[in-house]
Design a protein around this motif. Structure first.
Motif, PDB file in Angstrom:
ATOM      1  N   ASP A 175       0.890  -1.359  -0.115  1.00 51.88           N
ATOM      2  CA  ASP A 175      -0.089   0.028   0.000  1.00 51.88           C
ATOM      3  C   ASP A 175       0.969   1.532  -0.123  1.00 51.88           C
ATOM      4  O   ASP A 175       0.594   2.363  -0.616  1.00 51.88           O
ATOM      5  CB  ASP A 175      -0.968  -0.133   1.314  1.00 51.88           C
ATOM      6  CG  ASP A 175      -2.123  -1.003   0.981  1.00 51.88           C
ATOM      7  OD1 ASP A 175      -2.563  -1.426  -0.089  1.00 51.88           O
ATOM      8  OD2 ASP A 175      -2.573  -1.370   2.326  1.00 51.88           O
ATOM      9  N   PHE A 176       2.192   1.259   0.718  1.00 50.03           N
ATOM     10  CA  PHE A 176       2.900   2.367   0.908  1.00 50.03           C
ATOM     11  C   PHE A 176       3.478   2.699  -0.485  1.00 50.03           C
ATOM     12  O   PHE A 176       3.627   3.815  -0.931  1.00 50.03           O
ATOM     13  CB  PHE A 176       3.888   2.190   1.923  1.00 50.03           C
ATOM     14  CG  PHE A 176       4.551   3.603   2.259  1.00 50.03           C
ATOM     15  CD1 PHE A 176       3.906   4.203   3.328  1.00 50.03           C
ATOM     16  CD2 PHE A 176       5.627   3.980   1.844  1.00 50.03           C
ATOM     17  CE1 PHE A 176       4.536   5.163   3.796  1.00 50.03           C
ATOM     18  CE2 PHE A 176       6.172   5.038   2.210  1.00 50.03           C
ATOM     19  CZ  PHE A 176       5.636   5.750   3.190  1.00 50.03           C
ATOM     20  N   GLU A 184       3.767  13.915  -4.381  1.00 41.64           N
ATOM     21  CA  GLU A 184       3.398  15.067  -3.312  1.00 41.64           C
ATOM     22  C   GLU A 184       2.491  14.514  -2.174  1.00 41.64           C
ATOM     23  O   GLU A 184       2.505  15.160  -0.920  1.00 41.64           O
ATOM     24  CB  GLU A 184       2.103  15.921  -3.833  1.00 41.64           C
ATOM     25  CG  GLU A 184       0.966  15.567  -4.226  1.00 41.64           C
ATOM     26  CD  GLU A 184       0.919  14.504  -5.607  1.00 41.64           C
ATOM     27  OE1 GLU A 184      -0.185  14.056  -5.700  1.00 41.64           O
ATOM     28  OE2 GLU A 184       2.008  14.424  -6.286  1.00 41.64           O
ATOM     29  N   SER A 185       2.220  13.143  -2.024  1.00 41.19           N
ATOM     30  CA  SER A 185       1.785  12.738  -1.023  1.00 41.19           C
ATOM     31  C   SER A 185       2.803  12.327   0.120  1.00 41.19           C
ATOM     32  O   SER A 185       4.062  12.514  -0.142  1.00 41.19           O
ATOM     33  CB  SER A 185       1.258  11.103  -1.383  1.00 41.19           C
ATOM     34  OG  SER A 185       2.364  10.192  -1.731  1.00 41.19           O
ATOM     35  N   VAL A 190       8.501  10.805   1.614  1.00 44.15           N
ATOM     36  CA  VAL A 190       9.350   9.897   2.344  1.00 44.15           C
ATOM     37  C   VAL A 190      10.290   9.077   1.301  1.00 44.15           C
ATOM     38  O   VAL A 190      11.590   9.374   1.689  1.00 44.15           O
ATOM     39  CB  VAL A 190       8.317   8.924   3.204  1.00 44.15           C
ATOM     40  CG1 VAL A 190       9.364   7.637   3.610  1.00 44.15           C
ATOM     41  CG2 VAL A 190       7.823   9.468   4.451  1.00 44.15           C
ATOM     42  N   MET A 191       9.801   8.479   0.356  1.00 40.81           N
ATOM     43  CA  MET A 191      10.691   7.757  -0.484  1.00 40.81           C
ATOM     44  C   MET A 191      11.592   8.761  -1.244  1.00 40.81           C
ATOM     45  O   MET A 191      12.735   8.366  -1.583  1.00 40.81           O
ATOM     46  CB  MET A 191       9.999   7.027  -1.420  1.00 40.81           C
ATOM     47  CG  MET A 191       9.026   6.044  -0.720  1.00 40.81           C
ATOM     48  SD  MET A 191       9.543   5.180   0.343  1.00 40.81           S
ATOM     49  CE  MET A 191      10.427   3.770  -0.537  1.00 40.81           C
ATOM     50  N   ASP A 192      10.943   9.915  -1.682  1.00 39.99           N
ATOM     51  CA  ASP A 192      11.864  10.715  -2.385  1.00 39.99           C
ATOM     52  C   ASP A 192      12.978  11.444  -1.550  1.00 39.99           C
ATOM     53  O   ASP A 192      14.231  11.467  -2.029  1.00 39.99           O
ATOM     54  CB  ASP A 192      11.103  11.935  -3.219  1.00 39.99           C
ATOM     55  CG  ASP A 192      12.089  12.840  -3.943  1.00 39.99           C
ATOM     56  OD1 ASP A 192      12.443  12.331  -4.864  1.00 39.99           O
ATOM     57  OD2 ASP A 192      11.924  13.928  -3.995  1.00 39.99           O
ATOM     58  N   THR A 193      12.786  11.697  -0.530  1.00 31.89           N
ATOM     59  CA  THR A 193      13.764  12.400   0.490  1.00 31.89           C
ATOM     60  C   THR A 193      14.665  11.566   1.053  1.00 31.89           C
ATOM     61  O   THR A 193      15.877  11.621   0.832  1.00 31.89           O
ATOM     62  CB  THR A 193      12.978  13.203   1.583  1.00 31.89           C
ATOM     63  OG1 THR A 193      11.974  13.977   1.146  1.00 31.89           O
ATOM     64  CG2 THR A 193      13.920  13.892   2.470  1.00 31.89           C
TER      65      THR A 193
END
Length: 337
Positions: A175-176, A184-185, A190-193
């Protein structure tokens, strides 16, 4: 399965981005005193910590994954997820109905090129590849211990604490992963940073063409800069900023977007950034250990023994030499240093 279990009595060897350089990894492990026992590398007193990006680009991706997973499964290593493992999950996962996508990560020319070597090397082992994709879900995004931390690209305490609260641990689930396709979610941030780092937008009209040919309107920034004044004080990427941009003063709004890593915090280790030159700490408690092994740089490790102040002397590495024949297809030569 021992998996991510921790032994408090062990020292740690934090190892940079491998990208399919299995032979170079074997040489580095041997240099640090790891030996094969029943086919798995281990050390009597130490534990390896892989910083992610085991896959893509290199000549022996399948072998690298087997080597690393065997070490993790037997407790002689731990690992955090890299952006390339995350990318692979998105690339190989079909989007849910109604999303307007076929796959979570678009199958375009750039994305196809990034994962090409991985898919080619698993072409005759599809069942294995599917097993590794499932294994990627078990890889934590970060390691947060009292004496050290590890994350692929950026330690953002606020995001990490919120992630722990929402996920109940350090791993993502299906789901994550699907939620993270929307940049933008919360999941996307979280994943991008954590896996790609923080960035700032370049001034209006300014673009940078990187060494990979990709045109960018943003530049990657440090997450540990103390009292930065200019773009040059915060830029952290292989491609330099034009001089007139680097000298530009940061605005208050831009400063508010930056995060910082406290001087009192435990040492944190990252990869991802394609460093060059002689390995050394970025700050007394921050170190990058990615030195472009797959681009004939260095495969680097930091040998941590509980110190709070990192030392240049604790880095070890293997220099990766170019093959003599320019068309030599599937090997990486290396010399220990």
């Amino acid at each position: 399965m021992v998996g991510q279990a921790r032994s408090a009595s062990r020292g740690y060897d934090i190892i940079g981005d491998i990208h399919g350089c299995a032979h170079t990894l074997e040489r580095l492990l041997a240099q640090m005193g790891y030996r094969k026992v029943n086919g798995v590398y281990e050390h009597p007193r130490r534990q390896a910590i892989f910083i992610g990006d085991i896959i893509d680009r290199g000549p022996r991706i399948r072998e690298s994954l087997h080597l690393v997973r065997d070490m993790v499964d037997h407790g002689s290593a731990r690992i955090v997820m890299g952006n390339h493992e995350y990318n692979a999950l998105g690339y190989c996962t079909r989007a849910r109905p109604g999303s307007g996508k076929t796959f979570l990560r678009e199958h375009n020319a750039r994305h196809d090129r990034l994962i090409r070597e991985t898919l080619e090397q698993f072409e005759h082992y599809p069942h294995e590849w599917n097993e590794f994709l499932e294994w990627f879900y078990t890889i934590p995004l970060f390691i947060d211990e009292s004496d050290f931390r590890a994350v692929h690209a950026c330690w953002d305490s606020d995001l990490i604490n919120k992630f722990k609260e929402s996920q109940g641990g350090a791993c993502i689930d299906d789901d994550f992963l699907h939620a993270s396709a929307a940049i933008e979610s919360f999941a996307g941030q979280v994943m991008d940073t954590l896996l790609r780092g923080t960035d700032l937008r370049l001034p209006p009209g300014v673009k940078i063409t990187g060494k990979d040919g990709y045109v960018r309107e943003f530049f990657r920034t440090k997450f540990w800069a103390d009292n930065p004044r200019t773009y040059a004080d915060v830029v952290f990427q292989p491609d330099p900023l034009p001089e007139e941009v680097a000298s530009r003063e940061l605005t208050d709004a831009e400063r508010s977007q930056l995060i910082s890593y406290p001087s009192s915090a435990p040492p944190v280790f990252v990869g991802h950034y394609w460093m060059e030159g002689e390995p050394a700490p970025l700050k007394h408690n921050v170190a990058c250990i990615d030195f472009s092994a797959v681009k004939y740089g260095k495969l680097v490790a930091y040998r941590l023994d509980g110190e709070r102040t990192l030392s240049r002397d604790k880095f070890v590495w293997v220099d990766v030499e170019r093959p003599e024949q320019p068309d030599y297809p599937t090997s990486e030569d290396s010399v220990a240093r």
